[in-house]
Design a protein around this motif. Structure first.
Motif, PDB file in Angstrom:
ATOM      1  N   GLU A 401       0.840  -1.200   0.000  1.00 57.47           N
ATOM      2  CA  GLU A 401       0.000   0.000   0.000  1.00 57.47           C
ATOM      3  C   GLU A 401       0.874   1.249   0.000  1.00 57.47           C
ATOM      4  O   GLU A 401       0.575   2.231  -0.695  1.00 57.47           O
ATOM      5  N   ALA A 402       1.944   1.171   0.802  1.00 55.09           N
ATOM      6  CA  ALA A 402       2.845   2.334   0.817  1.00 55.09           C
ATOM      7  C   ALA A 402       3.502   2.532  -0.544  1.00 55.09           C
ATOM      8  O   ALA A 402       3.619   3.654  -1.050  1.00 55.09           O
ATOM      9  N   PHE A 403       3.876   1.362  -1.123  1.00 54.85           N
ATOM     10  CA  PHE A 403       4.486   1.443  -2.452  1.00 54.85           C
ATOM     11  C   PHE A 403       3.487   1.983  -3.470  1.00 54.85           C
ATOM     12  O   PHE A 403       3.800   2.863  -4.270  1.00 54.85           O
ATOM     13  N   SER A 404       2.237   1.463  -3.413  1.00 53.21           N
ATOM     14  CA  SER A 404       1.218   1.927  -4.361  1.00 53.21           C
ATOM     15  C   SER A 404       0.945   3.411  -4.172  1.00 53.21           C
ATOM     16  O   SER A 404       0.828   4.162  -5.142  1.00 53.21           O
ATOM     17  N   TYR A 405       0.842   3.817  -2.881  1.00 55.37           N
ATOM     18  CA  TYR A 405       0.567   5.223  -2.622  1.00 55.37           C
ATOM     19  C   TYR A 405       1.714   6.097  -3.108  1.00 55.37           C
ATOM     20  O   TYR A 405       1.512   7.145  -3.749  1.00 55.37           O
ATOM     21  N   SER A 406       2.934   5.627  -2.853  1.00 58.53           N
ATOM     22  CA  SER A 406       4.091   6.420  -3.242  1.00 58.53           C
ATOM     23  C   SER A 406       4.184   6.530  -4.758  1.00 58.53           C
ATOM     24  O   SER A 406       4.418   7.628  -5.313  1.00 58.53           O
ATOM     25  N   VAL A 407       3.969   5.350  -5.414  1.00 57.98           N
ATOM     26  CA  VAL A 407       4.042   5.367  -6.875  1.00 57.98           C
ATOM     27  C   VAL A 407       2.961   6.282  -7.447  1.00 57.98           C
ATOM     28  O   VAL A 407       3.222   7.118  -8.341  1.00 57.98           O
ATOM     29  N   SER A 408       1.727   6.153  -6.903  1.00 57.71           N
ATOM     30  CA  SER A 408       0.620   6.965  -7.426  1.00 57.71           C
ATOM     31  C   SER A 408       0.882   8.442  -7.173  1.00 57.71           C
ATOM     32  O   SER A 408       0.656   9.293  -8.060  1.00 57.71           O
ATOM     33  N   HIS A 409       1.365   8.724  -5.945  1.00 62.27           N
ATOM     34  CA  HIS A 409       1.589  10.122  -5.610  1.00 62.27           C
ATOM     35  C   HIS A 409       2.750  10.704  -6.417  1.00 62.27           C
ATOM     36  O   HIS A 409       2.677  11.825  -6.927  1.00 62.27           O
ATOM     37  N   ASP A 410       3.816   9.877  -6.569  1.00 63.12           N
ATOM     38  CA  ASP A 410       4.985  10.384  -7.290  1.00 63.12           C
ATOM     39  C   ASP A 410       4.737  10.507  -8.788  1.00 63.12           C
ATOM     40  O   ASP A 410       5.392  11.302  -9.480  1.00 63.12           O
ATOM     41  N   LEU A 411       3.811   9.697  -9.321  1.00 59.53           N
ATOM     42  CA  LEU A 411       3.524   9.775 -10.760  1.00 59.53           C
ATOM     43  C   LEU A 411       2.722  11.019 -11.133  1.00 59.53           C
ATOM     44  O   LEU A 411       2.682  11.414 -12.299  1.00 59.53           O
ATOM     45  N   ARG A 412       2.044  11.582 -10.156  1.00 63.88           N
ATOM     46  CA  ARG A 412       1.183  12.719 -10.468  1.00 63.88           C
ATOM     47  C   ARG A 412       1.997  13.944 -10.942  1.00 63.88           C
ATOM     48  O   ARG A 412       1.563  14.683 -11.842  1.00 63.88           O
ATOM     49  N   SER A 417       3.116  17.478 -15.581  1.00 65.19           N
ATOM     50  CA  SER A 417       4.007  18.158 -16.537  1.00 65.19           C
ATOM     51  C   SER A 417       3.651  17.768 -17.973  1.00 65.19           C
ATOM     52  O   SER A 417       3.561  18.631 -18.865  1.00 65.19           O
ATOM     53  N   VAL A 418       3.432  16.451 -18.169  1.00 69.05           N
ATOM     54  CA  VAL A 418       3.065  15.987 -19.513  1.00 69.05           C
ATOM     55  C   VAL A 418       1.738  16.607 -19.927  1.00 69.05           C
ATOM     56  O   VAL A 418       1.574  17.059 -21.074  1.00 69.05           O
ATOM     57  N   ASP A 419       0.782  16.641 -18.935  1.00 72.95           N
ATOM     58  CA  ASP A 419      -0.532  17.211 -19.252  1.00 72.95           C
ATOM     59  C   ASP A 419      -0.408  18.702 -19.573  1.00 72.95           C
ATOM     60  O   ASP A 419      -1.016  19.214 -20.530  1.00 72.95           O
ATOM     61  N   GLY A 420       0.411  19.406 -18.794  1.00 73.19           N
ATOM     62  CA  GLY A 420       0.546  20.848 -19.011  1.00 73.19           C
ATOM     63  C   GLY A 420       1.220  21.157 -20.342  1.00 73.19           C
ATOM     64  O   GLY A 420       0.748  22.030 -21.105  1.00 73.19           O
ATOM     65  N   ARG A 445      -2.995  13.661 -24.644  1.00 66.17           N
ATOM     66  CA  ARG A 445      -3.843  14.224 -23.587  1.00 66.17           C
ATOM     67  C   ARG A 445      -4.865  13.191 -23.067  1.00 66.17           C
ATOM     68  O   ARG A 445      -5.134  13.101 -21.879  1.00 66.17           O
ATOM     69  N   ALA A 446      -5.427  12.383 -24.014  1.00 69.41           N
ATOM     70  CA  ALA A 446      -6.355  11.362 -23.555  1.00 69.41           C
ATOM     71  C   ALA A 446      -5.652  10.337 -22.646  1.00 69.41           C
ATOM     72  O   ALA A 446      -6.163   9.901 -21.606  1.00 69.41           O
ATOM     73  N   GLY A 447      -4.439   9.947 -23.058  1.00 67.99           N
ATOM     74  CA  GLY A 447      -3.686   8.997 -22.230  1.00 67.99           C
ATOM     75  C   GLY A 447      -3.337   9.572 -20.875  1.00 67.99           C
ATOM     76  O   GLY A 447      -3.396   8.887 -19.849  1.00 67.99           O
ATOM     77  N   VAL A 448      -2.983  10.875 -20.864  1.00 69.70           N
ATOM     78  CA  VAL A 448      -2.656  11.520 -19.586  1.00 69.70           C
ATOM     79  C   VAL A 448      -3.889  11.551 -18.674  1.00 69.70           C
ATOM     80  O   VAL A 448      -3.801  11.274 -17.460  1.00 69.70           O
ATOM     81  N   GLN A 449      -5.043  11.902 -19.235  1.00 74.12           N
ATOM     82  CA  GLN A 449      -6.258  11.926 -18.396  1.00 74.12           C
ATOM     83  C   GLN A 449      -6.623  10.529 -17.893  1.00 74.12           C
ATOM     84  O   GLN A 449      -7.060  10.358 -16.752  1.00 74.12           O
ATOM     85  N   GLY A 452      -4.373   9.790 -15.156  1.00 76.99           N
ATOM     86  CA  GLY A 452      -4.774  10.561 -13.961  1.00 76.99           C
ATOM     87  C   GLY A 452      -5.926   9.898 -13.225  1.00 76.99           C
ATOM     88  O   GLY A 452      -5.959   9.835 -11.995  1.00 76.99           O
ATOM     89  N   GLN A 453      -6.902   9.396 -14.007  1.00 77.90           N
ATOM     90  CA  GLN A 453      -8.030   8.717 -13.355  1.00 77.90           C
ATOM     91  C   GLN A 453      -7.573   7.447 -12.618  1.00 77.90           C
ATOM     92  O   GLN A 453      -8.029   7.154 -11.512  1.00 77.90           O
ATOM     93  N   LEU A 454      -6.659   6.698 -13.282  1.00 70.66           N
ATOM     94  CA  LEU A 454      -6.159   5.493 -12.629  1.00 70.66           C
ATOM     95  C   LEU A 454      -5.421   5.833 -11.330  1.00 70.66           C
ATOM     96  O   LEU A 454      -5.587   5.168 -10.303  1.00 70.66           O
ATOM     97  N   ILE A 455      -4.629   6.872 -11.382  1.00 72.39           N
ATOM     98  CA  ILE A 455      -3.900   7.253 -10.165  1.00 72.39           C
ATOM     99  C   ILE A 455      -4.866   7.694  -9.066  1.00 72.39           C
ATOM    100  O   ILE A 455      -4.708   7.339  -7.900  1.00 72.39           O
TER     101      ILE A 455
END
Length: 615
Positions: A401-412, A417-420, A445-449, A452-455
């Protein structure tokens, strides 16, 4: 019996009393007759004396007359007294008194006239005429009274004789009856004494048997029981020695001896013609003496004892042991001793069977206790393994869970940046790119969104797992209505019909329940997108305590139902229905956090129903 004897004696005494009374009346009658004889005799003496004087003038003739005048009143009084019970006799006595008095008065006048010299006419009257008639009347009265008394005497004599006979028969009968009763009493006394002696004998035997039974009840160890029973049996039979042996077909094993030396554990093969073998095979008591006793394989019994009784101990129709009881020449066993040994063998067999059953049960209990202890140790070991394994799994889950949270949080951050930058390319350089370049930017942009939803979904799932449960009571119907309103607002072009059961009160965490309802109702709205009118029901089933969310959407094939609540498992393609594949996994985790259960039922293209419980 004493009452009968008393009654019989009373009847005899009564007969004697009747006899005495009858004899009294006979004597009384004789007394009356005798008294009448005295009266008539005195009257005659007075008459003769007076007549003599009147005829001779000699005074010596007056002596009988004078005595008659003195005694006659008294004698008549006595007659009157004796006949007081007879009214007829009383009348005659009165008449007799008058006649006698009249005659005495006439005689007195004649005597006085004789002495005065003028007595001739009177003398004639005295000795004849009226004087003679009075004397005859006196005799008639006395005769009639005597006849009356004779008649009474005859009756009373007859009655007395009858009373005597009855008295004699009564006494004879009473005596005979008393003799018979006394004899019967002696017979009954002897009979009762015989009963009492037999009862004492039976009680003595029962007491001896009871002592053997008590010994069997007070000992539970077979070895101790055998020693105690042989000692008790020797005392009960007054035997000089007793030996107990286990029976094993044609072989015996010596267990214990009382009164003679034996070697416990010694095994002896029996002679088929010997009394021990016959007792065991034929299952009966054998009385060995003389030449027969020499075949007994115990020298102390075969050479020193005059009689040896061999009795098999039978349990469940099987010979388990042999009892040998011996006595010296001074005395021998009686039939009662053999019967007592037979009964004692039965009691000993029951006691030994009970002791062996107790030992078997004790051994089984010890084995069961050992097995239970082993199972307890294995359970403890298993619990330790489960606890360690659970701790390891919990640590692994926390790390994941910590790994998942960290990965999800760090990927945002890079995703933003990619979205912007993709948005900047789209806004600033869209006109400079050809159609293929613009398509690439839209896909980026579709892939980024999508990413984002998955994260967001992963972060939400992680937060639900890590969040503390805060229970409170709230209205689930109102919460469902709020979620439905939000979905209506998000889908203004959809024909959505929510049917929510009012006043559903629950005790749960409202934040987590909102997440669960958002996913359940959101899925219902999503999978009814191809329906012109979506109908979504939310309610409660009191009988089963379950809550449900039902829709008329696409449904699913039930053979894949086990994949519904697993993350990233989807039963519909992304082209048909968009989604992350984490929604139902999130709902299932919310329900598990509330210690509830969840299930789903559906038919393809006919809708689905999701049911859950809360505790």
């Amino acid at each position: 019996m004493l009452a009968i004897i008393c009654l019989n004696s009373w009847l005899a005494l009564r007969s004697i009393e009747v006899l005495n009374r009858s004899e009294y009346w006979v004597a009384h009658t004789w007394q009356v007759i005798q008294q009448l004889e005295h009266v008539i005799s005195s009257a005659k003496d007075g008459e003769s004396g007076a007549r003599g004087f009147l005829l001779t003038g000699d005074d010596s003739y007056l002596a009988p007359y004078t005595r008659a005048r003195q005694v006659l009143p008294g004698e008549i009084d006595e007659v009157q007294k004796l006949t007081s019970d007879n009214p007829d006799e009383q009348k005659r006595v009165i008449e007799l008194r008058e006649v006698v008095n009249s005659r005495l008065q006439l005689l007195e006048q004649g005597i006085e006239g004789k002495r005065g010299g003028d007595a001739t006419p009177l003398q004639l009257m005295v000795v004849s005429g009226t004087g003679e008639a009075e004397m005859d009347r006196t005799r008639e009265i006395v005769s009639s009274m005597q006849a009356e008394e004779q008649g009474l005497l005859a009756q009373r004599t007859s009655h007395s004789a009858s009373a005597r006979r009855r008295a004699i028969w009564s006494v004879l009968f009473a005596s005979t009856f008393d003799v018979v009763m006394i004899g019967l009493a002696f017979w009954m006394f002897n009979r009762e004494r015989g009963f009492r002696q037999r009862a004492d004998f039976v009680a003595s035997r029962l007491e001896k048997l009871q002592s053997i039974s008590d010994t069997g009840l007070n000992r539970l160890d077979s070895a101790e029981l055998t020693i105690a029973l042989t000692g008790r049996l020797r005392s009960v039979l007054h035997a000089d020695s007793v030996v107990f042996c286990n029976w094993n077909d044609d072989e015996i094993e010596v267990v214990h001896g009382d009164g003679i030396p034996v070697r416990p554990g010694r095994k002896i093969t029996l002679d088929p013609s010997g009394p021990l073998y016959l007792a065991g095979v034929e299952k009966r008591l054998i009385r060995a003496q003389g030449e027969e006793s020499k075949a007994i394989p115990f020298p102390a019994l075969s050479s020193q004892m005059a009689v040896v009784l061999v009795m098999p101990v039978i349990v469940a129709n099987e010979v388990r042991a042999l009892l040998l009881a011996g006595t010296h020449q001074a005395r021998s066993f009686a039939v009662q001793d053999e019967q007592l040994l037979t009964l004692a063998a039965d009691r000993i067999g029951l006691a030994l069977d009970r002791a062996r059953a107790y030992e078997a049960e004790h051994a089984a209990r010890q084995r069961a206790e050992a097995a239970a202890a082993e199972v307890t140790a294995l359970n403890a070991e298993l619990e330790d393994r489960v606890r360690i394994r659970t701790a390891e799994l919990e640590a692994t889950n926390r790390e994941l869970e910590a790994f998942s949270y960290s990965v999800s949080h760090d990927l945002r951050a890079p995703l933003r940046s990619v979205d912007g930058f993709s948005l900047a390319l789209e806004e600033d350089f869209m006109e400079s790119l050809n159609e293929e370049g613009r398509d690439f930017i839209r896909r980026i942009r579709a892939g980024v969104q999508r990413m984002g939803q998955l994260i967001d979904s992963l972060l939400q799932l992680s937060r639900i797992t890590r969040a503390e449960i805060a229970y409170e009571s709230f209205n689930l119907s109102e919460l469902a209505e709020e979620v439905a309103n939000e979905l209506r607002a998000q889908n203004p072009d959809r024909n959505l019909a929510f049917h929510i059961q009012p006043d559903m009160q629950v005790q749960a965490d409202p934040r987590l329940l909102r997440v669960a309802l958002e996913n359940l109702l959101g899925n219902a709205v999503k999978f009814t997108a191809k329906k012109p009118a979506a109908v979504i029901d939310v309610g409660y089933i009191p009988e089963s305590g379950e809550y449900y969310v039902r829709d008329n959407g696409a449904g699913f094939d039930m053979q894949y139902a086990n994949k519904l609540f697993v993350a990233f498992q989807r039963l519909h393609g992304d082209k048909d229905f968009k989604g992350s594949g984490i929604g139902l996994a999130t709902v299932a985790r919310v329900i598990r956090r509330h210690h509830g259960t969840m299930r789903a039922e559906a038919k393809l293209n006919e809708g689905a129903t999701f049911t859950f419980t809360l505790r």
